[in-house]
Write a protein that holds these residues in place. Structure first.
Motif, PDB file in Angstrom:
ATOM      1  N   TYR A 227       3.709  31.401  24.289  1.00  0.00           N
ATOM      2  CA  TYR A 227       3.413  30.182  23.526  1.00  0.00           C
ATOM      3  C   TYR A 227       2.753  30.492  22.182  1.00  0.00           C
ATOM      4  CZ  TYR A 227       3.988  28.235  28.221  1.00  0.00           C
ATOM      5  OH  TYR A 227       4.468  27.909  29.473  1.00  0.00           O
TER       6      TYR A 227
ATOM      7  N   ILE B 144       6.823  26.974  16.653  1.00  0.00           N
ATOM      8  CA  ILE B 144       6.289  26.931  18.018  1.00  0.00           C
ATOM      9  C   ILE B 144       4.826  26.516  18.001  1.00  0.00           C
ATOM     10  CG2 ILE B 144       5.666  28.385  19.996  1.00  0.00           C
ATOM     11  CD1 ILE B 144       8.213  30.015  19.444  1.00  0.00           C
TER      12      ILE B 144
ATOM     13  N   ARG C 179       4.322  22.707  16.864  1.00  0.00           N
ATOM     14  CA  ARG C 179       4.759  21.751  17.888  1.00  0.00           C
ATOM     15  C   ARG C 179       3.846  21.775  19.104  1.00  0.00           C
ATOM     16  NH1 ARG C 179      11.435  22.263  17.531  1.00  0.00           N
ATOM     17  NH2 ARG C 179      11.539  21.720  15.302  1.00  0.00           N
ATOM     18  N   ASN C 180       3.383  22.953  19.486  1.00  0.00           N
ATOM     19  CA  ASN C 180       2.507  23.030  20.658  1.00  0.00           C
ATOM     20  C   ASN C 180       1.150  22.392  20.391  1.00  0.00           C
ATOM     21  OD1 ASN C 180       4.456  24.248  22.184  1.00  0.00           O
ATOM     22  ND2 ASN C 180       3.615  26.317  22.036  1.00  0.00           N
TER      23      ASN C 180
ATOM     24  N   CYS D 234       6.643  24.635  23.650  1.00  0.00           N
ATOM     25  CA  CYS D 234       7.640  25.584  23.128  1.00  0.00           C
ATOM     26  C   CYS D 234       7.206  27.011  23.425  1.00  0.00           C
ATOM     27  CB  CYS D 234       7.797  25.396  21.622  1.00  0.00           C
ATOM     28  SG  CYS D 234       8.351  23.767  21.107  1.00  0.00           S
TER      29      CYS D 234
ATOM     30  N   GLY E  29      15.048  25.736  14.350  1.00  0.00           N
ATOM     31  CA  GLY E  29      14.766  25.240  15.686  1.00  0.00           C
ATOM     32  C   GLY E  29      15.891  25.468  16.667  1.00  0.00           C
TER      33      GLY E  29
ATOM     34  N   ASP F 157      12.635  25.183  23.295  1.00  0.00           N
ATOM     35  CA  ASP F 157      11.966  23.905  23.098  1.00  0.00           C
ATOM     36  C   ASP F 157      12.495  22.912  24.129  1.00  0.00           C
ATOM     37  OD1 ASP F 157      10.813  21.574  22.315  1.00  0.00           O
ATOM     38  OD2 ASP F 157      11.429  21.673  20.218  1.00  0.00           O
TER      39      ASP F 157
ATOM     40  N   ALA G 250      13.943  19.740  22.744  1.00  0.00           N
ATOM     41  CA  ALA G 250      15.012  19.801  21.747  1.00  0.00           C
ATOM     42  C   ALA G 250      16.139  18.875  22.165  1.00  0.00           C
ATOM     43  CB  ALA G 250      15.526  21.232  21.615  1.00  0.00           C
TER      44      ALA G 250
END
Length: 969
Positions: free
Chosen positions: A776, A824, A827-828, A844, A932, A939, A942
């Protein structure tokens, strides 16, 4: 005479006395009495001398009895000793007297942190060991040396409302995680004095667009020295009119208990309550301590360990106040003062600042703040380096000519004169034309004499060094304002940095994200989170601009100008990256990260404290050559590139060391631009670009076309940058006007090894300097500390194929992968703030093994063509995205690589995409959609094929892969 025995002389004496009518026996008694009296006088004189020696001995300058005993035993009448000698004596004391709980090895760190400079005077020793015994003081100092720094948030509790007072925001200050509440009381009072400082007048020179609040020091000239200068809402803190409570007012701490409650267990639970707000039954009884005013902690008038409360005017000393000074008071005050003194001494003059890397970077920023030319500092650095190098080479005999010294001084002085002093020089200096011309002419004339077959035997090297003295001194004088700014900054260690325009008492607190490093990974996170109202983003980087380093080899020979050419299309201001509109409070803090703790980072030589809720470490890598540079401003970076291009233009030979991606790109671009020059590429291995098995023959063909001289299986083993002379293990000697060392990048993770970095964080760096993370992109064992880009361990990168020599798979640290890391992380962070649990199914992750096509690369072989490395299926996908490699499918199926003009054009499009992604929301969404879709990035949210990607990005094909890159982040 009494025994009837007379010596010859005695007989004569008796006859003489008798002839004069004297009584011989009476005379003998008189002489005896006189002798006794003289003996008593002599004994008294000896005793007086001994008493005088005792009363004036060196140790008697020490007030504390144990300190006097220690100095007498170990140093006698010495008035000063070295830090190392004192440490050795303390180590012996600890071992000999078997002090319980003390580690003798901590003696040297204690001495280094308590005494600024190389020596310790008896008075300086007495200031540290002033009131407590050697063992008690050592125990307290040892505890502070070993303890981690702690950022203490001052919380004022409204006792009547039973909640935190949101109208009062005293800010933060730094302490040690082991501190007791008694020490915290002193620090709160000291901190309150600085709250009277007018932030507009404080003129924080080192923050491009942020504010600074709070400090544990009071050396700043703007800090108040009287309660009347402190804002009314904070005067209760400055005067000590408060009580500590634990657990949101549930438990009151008496003044006697403050000394015994220590450590993070209590620091995280404690709040301040105004004494005036307490009921009579809880309010401490006042004992007014007479004082003429507020003395600065550590001043000559008062010391923090002699008077616990110096706020004057009605200081609260109730509850059986323990006013006795003790060892921990000494530890806090003396270590803080020593830190401030050491920080200031490191910039006492320009030359001292030049020779300390961390201080030098601070001086660079100060030069920018003072609106002085950055090249002036570069000139001083190069002249100082020349002086020291010349001083290290001794003449062969007294006054005799040293040819190595003369050659070195001639080469370096001529180079400096050409770039800084001569007419039409690349850099300008803040000195008169006359001074420049005089120095340049003197160096040119002297260098001409040195080139004669039989040069004069004396003084030529010294003449050239002396020619630089006047421009050096005038430039040094011009930079005095910058040095003043730096000194002021250094005098205030550990300030706590907040976002610009931060509003006190803001009910809606933003999630603080601190990003260390503004490369591809860092900028990806910064751009995304800066446009989410839930986050406050602080970007920490010594520069104020982003530079696409993948484009640098193509512009080495001709960078262009600020508005035209290649370079202007490869940079953008960090302000653009983190600016989310007129209400944006995001900040850029210029400086290098110095240490990392679990809730804050320290930045710059002044160790400014930047708190965080989530930390992103993306500090990238560095080369020994100027491919990656840390100049504060883009304007100077352009002048530097223009100067480098001028050096290439004026050089007969250019040497490139290293035959990997960067080395091949540099050599081919220079060779293409200057076909008449000798361009030498030295590679230690048997092939060029060994990580792409079939690339060597194709690259060699291009090098032959360009006239680049390639040396395989050869290493440069001797470097003389001042003489511009480089020797290889095969005996070849190259005299090159310009050298590019492209033998691999070094991860910028030195701050992990800093003493103040949290041990658990420091443990996440492997023996090569790379950071260990989970899939991660989180540091192992941490839920809010992330890392990405070049600094990550090998498992976080794909490969371009088997090595041409050993067949192993090696990681390709390229910009496209760094961009994926950034996606990553961003988004995390957002999903976890939305409630996704740690390790949740919607986070992700990165999996290098999920890479059916391998890394795609585009390597510049000049502006006219390049080498494309790509799987044939992936090439078809890129072709559908208007990124054609121009290489036949047959060649790609056979070799997985090929040379074509389209690759060179693609690289320009890639740079345009990258720059657009960090300046434009729509372009950023397009690039997110492209990257992406990389299969290495997993993901769970996604969209399915044909759906809209997260964030509204355009549709991405299931096989989508990142835009290819050539150079590491």
């Amino acid at each position: 005479m009494a025994d009837g025995v007379l010596g010859k002389s005695s007989v004569c004496l008796c006859i003489t006395l008798a002839s004069k009518g004297k009584d011989v026996k009476a005379a003998e008694k008189e002489l005896g009495d006189t002798e006794d009296e003289l003996r008593k006088h002599v004994e008294s004189l000896v005793q007086a001398t001994q008493l005088h020696k005792f009363s004036t001995r060196t140790a008697n300058k020490l007030k504390q009895a144990d300190a006097r005993r220690f100095w007498d035993e170990h140093f006698g009448d010495q008035r000063e000793v070295s830090v190392e000698t004192l440490a050795e004596a303390l180590r012996f004391e600890v071992n000999e007297r078997e002090y319980k709980g003390l580690d003798s090895e901590v003696a040297l760190p204690i001495c280094r942190q308590c005494f600024a400079g190389q020596t310790v005077t008896v008075l300086g020793f007495g200031e540290v060991f002033a009131t407590a015994s050697i063992s008690d003081t050592m125990a307290a100092l040892s505890k502070r040396v070993k303890a981690q720094s702690h950022m203490f948030a001052v919380k004022v509790f409204d006792y009547e409302e039973k909640k935190i007072d949101q109208t009062t925001e005293p800010g933060f200050f730094m302490c040690r995680a082991s501190d007791s509440l008694k020490v915290i009381r002193h620090l709160v009072m000291t901190h309150a004095l600085t709250l009277g400082e007018d932030e507009d007048d404080s003129d924080d020179e080192f923050t491009f667009n942020g504010g600074v609040v709070g400090t544990t020091g009071t050396n700043d000239k703007h800090s108040p020295r009287s309660l009347h200068d402190v804002p009314p809402e904070f005067r209760f803190m400055a005067s000590g009119e408060f009580s500590f409570f634990l657990d949101n007012g549930a438990v009151r701490v008496t003044r006697k208990q403050e000394k015994t409650l220590e450590g993070e267990e209590y620091l995280s639970r404690v709040v301040l309550v105004r004494n005036d707000d307490l009921p009579d039954s809880l309010r401490p009884k006042k004992k007014v301590q007479k004082s003429g005013g507020i003395a600065s902690p550590g001043s000559n008038d008062d010391t923090a360990w002699e008077t616990e409360s110096r706020a004057g005017e009605g200081s609260s000393m109730g509850d059986g106040e323990d006013t006795e000074a003790y060892a921990e008071d000494v530890a806090e005050a003396i270590m803080r003062r020593a830190s401030e003194e050491l920080a200031v001494s490191s910039c006492r003059d320009i030359v001292t600042a030049l020779r300390t890397p961390g201080i030098l970077q601070g001086l660079r920023v100060a030069v920018v703040r003072a609106r002085l030319p950055e090249e002036a500092l570069t000139f001083l650095v190069e002249v100082d380096q020349l002086r020291r190098a010349a001083g290290a080479i001794s003449p062969t005999a007294a006054g005799a000519l040293s040819l190595p010294r003369l050659r070195m001084v001639k080469a370096s002085a001529t180079n400096i004169a050409t770039r800084f002093l001569a007419a039409g020089a690349s850099y300008g200096l803040p000195v008169s034309d006359e001074v420049r011309a005089t120095a340049a002419n003197e160096i040119a004339e002297t260098a001409s004499l040195a080139e004669q077959e039989d040069p004069p035997p004396f003084g030529l090297d010294q003449r050239m060094l002396e020619a630089l003295v006047v421009p050096f001194l005038e430039t040094e004088k011009t930079l005095a304002p910058a040095l003043g700014l730096l000194r002021r900054k250094q005098a205030n260690q550990n300030k706590v940095v907040t976002g610009k325009n931060a509003t006190a008492g803001d009910e809606k607190k933003k999630h603080r994200v601190v990003i260390l490093g503004g490369g591809d990974a860092g900028n990806t996170v910064a751009f995304d989170l800066a446009r989410d109202d839930r986050f406050h983003v602080t970007l920490v980087d010594p520069k104020n601009y982003f530079e696409d380093v993948t484009a640098q080899p193509m512009l080495l020979c001709n960078p262009g100008t600020a508005t035209e050419g290649r370079w202007c299309g490869t940079v953008c201001a960090y302000g653009t990256v983190i600016d989310a509109g007129s209400h944006s409070r995001n900040s850029h803090v210029p400086g290098f990260a110095m240490s990392v703790s679990k809730s804050f980072v320290e930045v710059g030589s002044e160790r400014a404290v930047v708190p965080y809720d989530s930390l992103v470490i993306t500090t990238g890598s560095s080369y020994s050559s100027n491919i990656k540079i840390e100049n504060p401003t883009a304007e100077f970076r352009l002048r530097q590139l223009q100067a480098e291009a001028a050096v290439i233009r004026c050089s007969d030979t250019i040497l490139v060391i290293g035959g990997g991606l960067v080395g091949v790109e540099c050599a081919s671009n220079i060779g293409e631009r200057y076909p008449g020059k000798r361009v030498v590429l030295v590679q230690s291995g048997s092939v060029l670009l060994p990580r792409v098995p079939k690339a060597h023959a194709k690259i060699m063909k291009r090098m032959e076309q360009l006239g680049v001289e390639v040396h395989l299986n050869e290493r440069v083993i001797a470097f003389d940058d001042m003489l511009r002379e480089y020797k290889t293990d095969k005996g070849n000697v190259f005299h090159a006007g310009k050298v590019y060392r492209c033998v691999g990048a070094t991860p910028n993770t030195g701050f992990f090894k800093d003493d103040r970095t949290d041990p658990a964080i420091a443990a996440q760096v492997d023996d090569k300097g790379f950071v260990k993370v989970t899939a991660y992109c989180q540091l192992n064992g941490f839920t809010n500390v992330y890392a990405g880009g070049d600094i990550l361990e090998d498992k976080m990168f794909g490969s371009s194929g088997a090595h041409a020599v050993d067949g192993n798979q090696y990681p390709e640290r390229i910009a496209s992968t760094a961009f994926i890391h950034g996606l990553i992380i961003a988004r995390n962070i957002k999903r976890k703030l939305d409630g996704e649990p740690e390790g949740g199914a919607n986070l992700c992750s990165f999996d290098k093994n999920n890479d059916p096509f391998g890394a795609a690369l585009e390597v510049s072989l000049g502006l006219e063509c390049g080498l494309g490395v790509v799987h044939p299926v992936l090439a078809d996908i890129y072709d559908s995205m208007n990124f054609s490699f121009g290489i036949s499918r047959e060649e790609l199926e056979r070799d997985k690589c090929g040379v074509s003009p389209e690759v060179a054009r693609n690289k320009e499009q890639v740079t345009a995409l990258v720059m657009g992604a960090f300046q434009n929301v729509e372009m950023n969404q397009i690039v997110q959609g492209m990257f992406g879709g990389d299969p290495k990035m997993k993901d769970p949210l996604a969209p399915p094929p044909g759906g809209a990607p997260e964030g509204g990005a355009p549709e991405a094909a299931p096989e989508a892969a990142p835009v290819p890159e050539a150079v590491a982040e």
